[in-house]
Design an enzyme around this catalytic site. Structure first.
Site, short mmCIF file in Angstrom:
data_model
loop_
_atom_site.label_atom_id
_atom_site.label_comp_id
_atom_site.label_asym_id
_atom_site.label_seq_id
_atom_site.Cartn_x
_atom_site.Cartn_y
_atom_site.Cartn_z
CB SER A 125 -0.83 -0.04 1.27
OG SER A 125 -1.43 1.21 1.52
CE1 TYR A 150 -3.98 -3.04 5.69
CE2 TYR A 150 -3.65 -0.69 5.36
CZ TYR A 150 -3.84 -1.95 4.84
OH TYR A 150 -3.90 -2.13 3.48
CE LYS A 154 -1.56 -4.65 3.41
NZ LYS A 154 -1.79 -5.99 2.90
P1 NAD Z 1 -10.92 -7.23 1.37
O1 NAD Z 1 -11.13 -7.23 2.83
O2 NAD Z 1 -12.12 -7.11 0.49
O3 NAD Z 1 -10.11 -8.54 0.94
C1 NAD Z 1 -9.25 -9.23 1.81
C2 NAD Z 1 -9.74 -10.67 1.88
O4 NAD Z 1 -8.88 -11.42 2.72
C3 NAD Z 1 -11.15 -10.78 2.45
O5 NAD Z 1 -11.95 -11.50 1.53
C4 NAD Z 1 -10.96 -11.56 3.76
O6 NAD Z 1 -12.08 -12.41 4.04
C5 NAD Z 1 -9.67 -12.31 3.50
N1 NAD Z 1 -8.88 -12.65 4.68
C6 NAD Z 1 -8.51 -11.84 5.70
N2 NAD Z 1 -7.76 -12.51 6.58
C7 NAD Z 1 -7.64 -13.79 6.12
C8 NAD Z 1 -7.00 -14.96 6.59
N3 NAD Z 1 -6.33 -14.98 7.75
N4 NAD Z 1 -7.08 -16.08 5.85
C9 NAD Z 1 -7.79 -16.11 4.68
N5 NAD Z 1 -8.43 -15.03 4.20
C10 NAD Z 1 -8.35 -13.87 4.90
O7 NAD Z 1 -9.87 -6.09 1.02
P2 NAD Z 1 -9.34 -5.53 -0.37
O8 NAD Z 1 -9.68 -4.11 -0.43
O9 NAD Z 1 -9.74 -6.43 -1.47
O10 NAD Z 1 -7.78 -5.63 -0.12
C11 NAD Z 1 -6.99 -6.71 -0.58
C12 NAD Z 1 -5.57 -6.51 -0.12
O11 NAD Z 1 -5.09 -5.26 -0.62
C13 NAD Z 1 -5.40 -6.44 1.39
O12 NAD Z 1 -4.19 -7.07 1.74
C14 NAD Z 1 -5.33 -4.96 1.66
O13 NAD Z 1 -4.64 -4.68 2.84
C15 NAD Z 1 -4.58 -4.46 0.44
N6 NAD Z 1 -4.83 -3.04 0.15
C16 NAD Z 1 -6.09 -2.57 0.04
C17 NAD Z 1 -6.31 -1.22 -0.18
C18 NAD Z 1 -7.71 -0.66 -0.27
O14 NAD Z 1 -7.86 0.55 -0.11
N7 NAD Z 1 -8.74 -1.47 -0.54
C19 NAD Z 1 -5.23 -0.34 -0.34
C20 NAD Z 1 -3.94 -0.86 -0.25
C21 NAD Z 1 -3.75 -2.22 0.00
N1 UFG Z 2 -12.49 11.00 3.81
C1 UFG Z 2 -13.50 11.87 4.21
N2 UFG Z 2 -14.65 11.35 4.71
C2 UFG Z 2 -14.86 10.00 4.83
C3 UFG Z 2 -13.82 9.12 4.41
C4 UFG Z 2 -12.65 9.66 3.92
O1 UFG Z 2 -13.34 13.10 4.13
O2 UFG Z 2 -15.92 9.59 5.32
C5 UFG Z 2 -11.26 11.57 3.23
C6 UFG Z 2 -9.99 11.24 4.00
O3 UFG Z 2 -9.77 12.18 5.01
C7 UFG Z 2 -8.94 11.25 2.89
C8 UFG Z 2 -9.71 10.76 1.66
O4 UFG Z 2 -11.08 10.98 1.95
O5 UFG Z 2 -8.53 12.57 2.65
C9 UFG Z 2 -9.49 9.28 1.36
O6 UFG Z 2 -9.76 8.52 2.53
P1 UFG Z 2 -9.89 6.93 2.49
O7 UFG Z 2 -10.22 6.47 3.87
O8 UFG Z 2 -10.81 6.52 1.40
O9 UFG Z 2 -8.45 6.45 2.04
P2 UFG Z 2 -7.02 6.67 2.70
O10 UFG Z 2 -6.20 7.42 1.71
O11 UFG Z 2 -7.12 7.23 4.05
O12 UFG Z 2 -6.50 5.18 2.87
C10 UFG Z 2 -6.62 4.19 1.84
C11 UFG Z 2 -6.80 2.82 2.45
C12 UFG Z 2 -5.56 2.38 3.16
C13 UFG Z 2 -4.40 2.47 2.25
C14 UFG Z 2 -4.28 3.84 1.66
C15 UFG Z 2 -3.19 3.85 0.62
O13 UFG Z 2 -7.88 2.82 3.37
O14 UFG Z 2 -5.71 1.02 3.52
O15 UFG Z 2 -5.50 4.22 1.03
O16 UFG Z 2 -3.00 5.12 0.12
F1 UFG Z 2 -3.27 2.19 2.93
#
Ligand code: NAD
Ligand code: UFG
Length: 338
Positions: A125, A150, A154
């Protein structure tokens, strides 16, 4: 190449990636403990691709279950999405986050190497950059201080996987640093399905649009940005999914250790997103300005030229499509996969 194991494949990014993998003819096996997902997402994948999705309901902490999967299936590479990802929850439950994400990955990687499978793509991330030293963020930007457990999982897992690759160069490790994934599959049948009150901006906006929430709280308008609200690099989840297919190709060519940002290179503020969502979809999003959210930074967007150069990947969807596709999914599925 054998099969591709997708851990966390029932989740948001994982399920979209399974579609793109099956679309290019890859044989996929999904593992997920369904702690934050519904198996229905995989039915939707099958409906799109016309292919079955072999599924194991299993935990990456469960060594025996992993042993069984690796014994039964001819797995040549793992795309590792499984993990807990709620920033706020990680502050309240650090042990659970370190256990699940770090111990889980260590177990997975140990079983992989015992079965001679040393190819992994890991979901990292942009959070590993902390408050970034420079913008736009290239992969050369030093990793920073994370503001929550979290983020540390990562950052630490990047280090762990890098060390493992350096000690044994049979490993191919690709760390993909995602920026802010939003959007949904064009079909409107798959998308993000958060439990409870959404933490992230786009699912919150779509829940306001569908009438589940009254208004959006905008966390601060006194940042040093063009309108005072936080700027992020939003990327369409299908673009992100395609990025994994390209990374897999790189793995097949013996990648060694590689790190790529997956973003668009474009920054949008919270109010830009609100405006784009309203214009793209013809719905009003009432909002109120509230306090800053602890741990948030002003600006975060990528320089994604390395992924373009080395993976031949670049994001193709713009903000309008991201807003339209997020809304189509939410509108058609007001209660997600339930
Ligand atoms: P998500 O929660 O939809 O997907 C993660 C999946 O992992 C879920 O389906 C959950 O049931 C499964 N899981 C969790 N722990 C587990 C375990 N111990 N064993 C087996 N399955 C398990 O989230 P996502 O948004 O699809 O994110 C996928 C990956 O990308 C994650 O590692 C997340 O940290 C990373 N990521 C997400 C974002 C974002 O904003 N969505 C940003 C950066 C990185
Ligand atoms: N925000 C609001 N109101 C809300 C939610 C978010 O104003 O209800 C704002 C936040 O302050 C930020 C922007 O919208 O400025 C984006 O916020 P998000 O929570 O959607 O995303 P973040 O950038 O905080 O974090 C996300 C994921 C993290 C990941 C990161 C990587 O949640 O897991 O992007 O850049 F690590």
């Amino acid at each position: 190449m054998g099969k591709i194991l997708v851990t966390g494949g029932a989740g948001f990014i994982g399920s979209h990636t399974v579609v793109e993998l099956q679309n290019v003819g890859k044989e996929v096996v999904v593992l997920d403990n369904l702690s934050n997902a519904s198996e229905k997402s995989l039915e939707r994948v099958s409906a799109i691709t016309g292919k079955k999705v072999p599924f194991y309901k299993a935990d990456i902490l469960d060594r025996e279950a992993l042993e069984e999967i690796f014994s039964k299936e001819d797995i040549s590479a793992v795309i590792h999405f499984a993990g807990l990802k709620a920033v706020g929850e990680s502050v309240a439950k650090p042990w659970e986050y370190y256990e699940n994400n770090i111990a889980g990955t260590l177990t997975l990687v140990d079983v992989m190497r015992k079965h001679g499978c040393k190819n992994i793509i890991f979901s990292s991330s942009a959070t590993v950059y902390g408050d970034p030293a420079f913008i736009p963020i290239t992969e050369e930007c030093p990793k920073g201080v994370c503001t929550n457990p979290y983020g540390w999982t990562k950052s630490m897992l990047e280090q762990i996987l890098s060390d493992i690759q350096k000690a044994d160069n049979e490993w191919n490790v690709i760390l993909l640093r995602y920026f802010n994934p939003i959007g949904a599959h064009k079909s409107g049948t798959m998308g993000e399905n958060p439990n409870g009150i959404p933490n992230n901006l786009m699912p919150y906006i779509t829940q306001v649009a569908v009438g589940k929430r009254d208004h959006l709280n905008v966390f601060g308008n006194d940042y040093d940005t063009h309108d005072g609200t936080g700027v992020r690099d939003y990327i369409h989840v299908v673009d992100l999914a395609v990025g994994h297919v390209k990374a897999l190709k790189k793995i097949e060519e013996k990648a060694g250790l590689k790190i790529y940002n997956l973003g668009t290179g474009q920054g949008y503020s919270v109010l830009d997103i609100v405006k784009n969502f309203e214009e793209a979809n013809g719905v009003k999003i009432p909002y109120e300005i509230t306090e800053r959210r602890p741990g948030d930074i002003a600006t975060c967007y990528a320089d994604a030229t390395l992924a373009k150069k080395e993976l031949g990947w670049e994001a193709k969807y713009g903000i309008k499509e991201m807003c339209e596709d997020s809304w189509r999914w939410q509108k058609n599925n007001p209660n997600g996969y339930q």
